[in-house]
Design an enzyme around this catalytic site. Structure first.
Site, PDB file in Angstrom:
ATOM      1  N   LYS A  43       2.072  -2.287  -7.939  1.00 13.46           N
ATOM      2  CA  LYS A  43       3.414  -2.237  -8.510  1.00 13.46           C
ATOM      3  C   LYS A  43       4.398  -3.103  -7.730  1.00 13.46           C
ATOM      4  CE  LYS A  43       6.579  -0.629 -11.270  1.00 13.46           C
ATOM      5  NZ  LYS A  43       6.607  -1.339 -12.568  1.00 13.46           N
ATOM      6  N   ASN A  98       1.420  -0.101   5.950  1.00 13.48           N
ATOM      7  CA  ASN A  98       1.743  -0.866   4.747  1.00 13.48           C
ATOM      8  C   ASN A  98       2.498  -2.103   5.201  1.00 13.48           C
ATOM      9  OD1 ASN A  98       2.600  -1.765   2.182  1.00 13.48           O
ATOM     10  ND2 ASN A  98       4.455  -0.539   2.333  1.00 13.48           N
ATOM     11  N   GLY A  99       1.967  -3.290   4.878  1.00 17.20           N
ATOM     12  CA  GLY A  99       2.637  -4.527   5.288  1.00 17.20           C
ATOM     13  C   GLY A  99       1.621  -5.508   5.827  1.00 17.20           C
ATOM     14  N   CYS A 136       0.875  -1.154   0.000  1.00  9.96           N
ATOM     15  CA  CYS A 136       0.000   0.000   0.000  1.00  9.96           C
ATOM     16  C   CYS A 136       0.915   1.206   0.000  1.00  9.96           C
ATOM     17  CB  CYS A 136      -0.842   0.026   1.270  1.00  9.96           C
ATOM     18  SG  CYS A 136      -1.764  -1.490   1.508  1.00  9.96           S
ATOM     19  N   HIS A 167       2.886 -29.806 -28.874  1.00  9.23           N
ATOM     20  CA  HIS A 167       2.610 -30.769 -27.812  1.00  9.23           C
ATOM     21  C   HIS A 167       1.355 -30.408 -27.018  1.00  9.23           C
ATOM     22  CE1 HIS A 167       6.387 -32.778 -28.591  1.00  9.23           C
ATOM     23  NE2 HIS A 167       6.952 -31.591 -28.645  1.00  9.23           N
ATOM     24  N   ARG A 171       1.167   1.682  -5.965  1.00 11.53           N
ATOM     25  CA  ARG A 171       1.349   0.641  -4.952  1.00 11.53           C
ATOM     26  C   ARG A 171       0.032  -0.036  -4.561  1.00 11.53           C
ATOM     27  NH1 ARG A 171       6.172   1.001  -2.423  1.00 11.53           N
ATOM     28  NH2 ARG A 171       5.351  -0.141  -0.653  1.00 11.53           N
ATOM     29  N   GLU A 188      -1.891  -8.409 -18.190  1.00 18.45           N
ATOM     30  CA  GLU A 188      -2.079  -7.546 -17.027  1.00 18.45           C
ATOM     31  C   GLU A 188      -2.766  -6.229 -17.340  1.00 18.45           C
ATOM     32  OE1 GLU A 188       1.490  -6.749 -14.790  1.00 18.45           O
ATOM     33  OE2 GLU A 188       2.680  -6.516 -16.585  1.00 18.45           O
ATOM     34  N   TRP A 218      -3.925  -1.697  -1.230  1.00 20.60           N
ATOM     35  CA  TRP A 218      -4.048  -2.899  -2.052  1.00 20.60           C
ATOM     36  C   TRP A 218      -4.367  -4.008  -1.071  1.00 20.60           C
ATOM     37  CZ3 TRP A 218      -1.584  -7.702  -2.592  1.00 20.60           C
ATOM     38  CH2 TRP A 218      -1.867  -8.391  -3.782  1.00 20.60           C
TER      39      TRP A 218
HETATM   40  O1  M6R Z   1       9.741  -5.246  -8.373  1.00 21.94           O
HETATM   41  P1  M6R Z   1       9.945  -6.609  -8.930  1.00 21.94           P
HETATM   42  O2  M6R Z   1      10.731  -6.610 -10.209  1.00 21.94           O
HETATM   43  O3  M6R Z   1      10.506  -7.573  -7.960  1.00 21.94           O
HETATM   44  O4  M6R Z   1       8.480  -7.114  -9.306  1.00 21.94           O
HETATM   45  C1  M6R Z   1       8.246  -8.395  -9.777  1.00 21.94           C
HETATM   46  C2  M6R Z   1       6.855  -8.516 -10.358  1.00 21.94           C
HETATM   47  O5  M6R Z   1       5.891  -8.241  -9.388  1.00 21.94           O
HETATM   48  C3  M6R Z   1       6.646  -7.573 -11.537  1.00 21.94           C
HETATM   49  O6  M6R Z   1       7.594  -7.776 -12.536  1.00 21.94           O
HETATM   50  C4  M6R Z   1       5.241  -7.765 -12.139  1.00 21.94           C
HETATM   51  O7  M6R Z   1       5.136  -9.013 -12.734  1.00 21.94           O
HETATM   52  C5  M6R Z   1       4.935  -6.647 -13.132  1.00 21.94           C
HETATM   53  N1  M6R Z   1       3.623  -6.143 -12.939  1.00 21.94           N
HETATM   54  C6  M6R Z   1       5.047  -7.082 -14.545  1.00 21.94           C
HETATM   55  O8  M6R Z   1       4.727  -6.074 -15.446  1.00 21.94           O
END
Ligand code: M6R
Length: 616
Positions: free
Chosen positions: A611, A101-102, A2, A512, A27, A496, A75
């Protein structure tokens, strides 16, 4: 997962808090809220389901005065997205408001205890439990807010960054962190809190990055006071640093969406990523992490790469790079699987974690596991000073600049670029690459930004093409070799932000199973630049064609054969095969962006996503 913001100073807090929340919406954005102490000492909390703009509208006719406040964009983890689960949470007496947040892991035990003491709960969240526990500490032990927060945090396990304020006290904010990000801004007679610097950069560049387990009292007109959960007597002197970000870095700069801005920023972010590392005149790569720890890699039994989402796709490309160029065996693991799989890890393994945010919970847990078992930990990450960066023995920042769009774009290409630089520089040290091959690839790397610019010239073509495919309910993405992970990345981008189901597959594996899906309705994106498997992928294209699939091919400029077989194609410039993902992913990013826009999706804030995934 969040965003939290706080303000105390001379100005009205509300507009500053809203601005901060807007910058942190990446976030989470399923609900939002604000708490303010006005000049009469009232503690007003306003919350809504939905985005920050909904909160702003909701507050239009409310008392939003006050020079101290905290705010939150959520979130959901515990409890559905709703007004009652939104933060800030009130304590029972409504004397305290808290943002978090957490995740408080032991919240059920604490909740049970508080219920036995007569407390009732308005929400399903773990956060409300912490807020009530603070009140319990204040009332039961006659503590100040600062001491009560300290005592409450001693009782909780989990991850948090929090902000707490109280009724009749417009002069104090208490904050603390454990495994969740937090920054404190120190302005002229004002203080700010944020989950990251983007929330506060407009107001000050002087910041403190608190460490895990520090509990902080911010008091009007006084020095910031910091103590440690481990030892109450240990007082920490605040260390003020300068934020390196500029406001321009985090604004849309005329683009409709952050994602589009970030796609178009890739030549610049790659330049920054290679700056000081790629010596363009000498055609050399000097990468500190590899210069210093090349011998550790040289002696490594194997490399394990672990990450999530897009970063995992970059990691898969890393496997092709390290194995082909350095002849070191590589395993690539989704972090959430690795951490719970009881994996075999040797002390002479090198473990590479890749993360844009540096805060992804699964990636951090995988790193901790590998570290505990003695592996050498190398990090590739974008956010300077993030948790991933702090856990490593060595590493390389991608320097992509802030990535705000939930769908990763420039993070991916800069991660691949770092992996390329690592593999080349290591291969040179290990003498597993011929000098002429090294120089040829490095020369090509020097041209990579210009080649991306050439792909951008096709943006209108891609936009037009995207309109044709908005009807689709499913997409298949195929690729081989270095471009198989690119196919997976293309599929993830489409899923996404457009909510169209898509799968990325190794092209030859299609026969396959997934070939059964193909009919005249089915769009199939084939990533087929001209390299050593060209004839093989040409056969795969023919297999699709024979089943009347609608092919969109990503081909090398001047291609003739695949173009003949396909309905639609996008050309990309020729480059070295190991660099091709940096180019071939660009049309896929644009295609998914334009399809999502044509479908009216909220590209920067796709549903259900956030994010940084700081929860498992
Ligand atoms: O911050 P990070 O690279 O560790 O995040 C990993 C994934 O959460 C991130 O790449 C996610 O899949 C994105 N929304 C892809 O666009």
């Amino acid at each position: 997962m969040c965003g939290i913001v706080g303000y105390m100073g001379k100005q009205q807090a509300f507009p500053i808090l809203i601005k901060g929340l807007q910058r942190l919406e990446y976030r989470g954005y399923d609900s939002a809220g604000v708490a303010l102490v006005n000049e009469n000492g009232d503690l007003n909390v306003y919350k809504t389901k939905g985005k920050v703009s909904d909160l702003e509208n909701f507050c239009a006719d409310k008392d939003i005065t006050g020079t101290v406040g905290i705010a939150h964009t959520r979130w959901a983890t515990h409890g559905e997205p709703s007004k009652r689960n939104a933060h800030p949470h009130y304590s029972q007496s409504k004397n305290i408001a808290l943002i978090h947040n957490g995740i408080i892991e032991n919240y059920l035990t604490i909740k049970k205890f508080l219920i036995s003491k007569g407390y009732t709960f308005q929400s399903e969240t773990d956060t409300e439990v912490l807020c009530q526990l603070i009140e319990y500490m204040m009332q039961e032990h006659n503590l100040t807010l600062y001491d009560a927060v300290y005592q409450a945090l001693k009782q909780v396990t989990g991850a948090y960054s929090i902000g707490v304020i109280e009724r009749n006290n417009p002069n104090t904010i208490i904050t603390s962190k454990m495994s969740s990000p937090l920054v404190i801004g120190v302005g002229r007679e004002e203080f700010l809190l944020g989950s990251d610097a983007s929330a506060i950069i407009e107001f000050t560049k002087n910041v403190i990055y608190p460490k895990d387990g520090q509990v902080i009292r911010i008091e009007r007109g006084k020095e910031i006071e910091i103590c440690c959960l481990e030892d109450r007597e240990q007082k920490i002197k605040p260390e003020i640093q300068q934020i390196q970000l500029s406001l321009e870095d985090i604004e849309k700069g005329g683009f409709d969406h952050f994602m589009l801005k970030e796609i178009f920023e890739q030549p610049k972010s790659l330049s920054l990523c290679m700056n000081g590392r790629l010596q363009r005149e000498k055609k050399e790569i000097i990468l500190n992490g590899i210069q210093e720890y090349g011998d550790v890699f040289a002696k490594a039994r194997r490399i394990i790469i672990s990450a999530c989402g897009t970063s995992w796709h970059a990691g898969l490309i890393g496997k092709y790079l390290f194995e082909a160029l350095c002849r070191i065996p590589v395993e690539v693991e989704v972090a959430s699987e690795f951490r719970y799989r009881n994996p075999v890890i040797y002390p002479d393994d090198v473990f590479i974690a890749i993360s844009q945010s540096g805060e992804t919970a699964d990636t951090l847990a995988a790193m901790e596991l590998a570290k505990k078992q003695g592996a050498f930990i190398y990090g590739i990450c974008n956010v300077v000073g993030s948790s991933v960066a702090r856990l490593t023995d060595s590493g390389t920042y991608t320097h992509a600049g802030p990535e705000i769009g939930v769908a990763s774009t420039k993070a991916f290409t800069t991660q691949v670029c770092v992996l390329v630089m690592m593999a080349l520089s290591l291969a040179k040290q290990l003498k597993t690459i011929k000098d002429e091959d090294y120089h040829r690839i490095v020369t090509e790397l020097c041209n990579i930004e210009a080649k991306i610019e050439k792909i951008f010239e096709k943006k209108d073509e891609i936009k037009e093409m995207s309109k044709i495919f908005t009807y689709a309910r499913n997409f298949l993405y195929l690729g081989r070799g270095y471009n198989y992970p690119v196919a997976m990345e293309g599929a993830l981008k489409l899923k996404e932000i457009s909510y169209i189901h898509a799968e990325g597959y190794p092209a030859a594996e299609m026969k396959h199973g997934p070939i059964a899906l193909i009919d005249e309705e089915m769009p199939i994106v084939v990533v087929a630049p001209h390299y050593h498997l060209y004839n093989k992928i040409l056969s795969n294209v023919q297999e699709v064609k024979a089943r009347k699939g609608r092919i969109i091919a990503i081909v090398t400029e001047g291609d003739t054969e695949i173009k003949k077989q396909t309905d639609y194609y996008i050309e990309i410039p020729k480059t070295e095969e190991c660099l091709s993902p940096i180019l071939s992913v660009i049309p896929l990013q644009l295609l998914s962006y334009y399809i999502a826009v044509a479908k009216g999706r909220d590209v920067d804030k796709p549903r259900n996503l956030a994010k940084s995934v700081t929860v498992e």
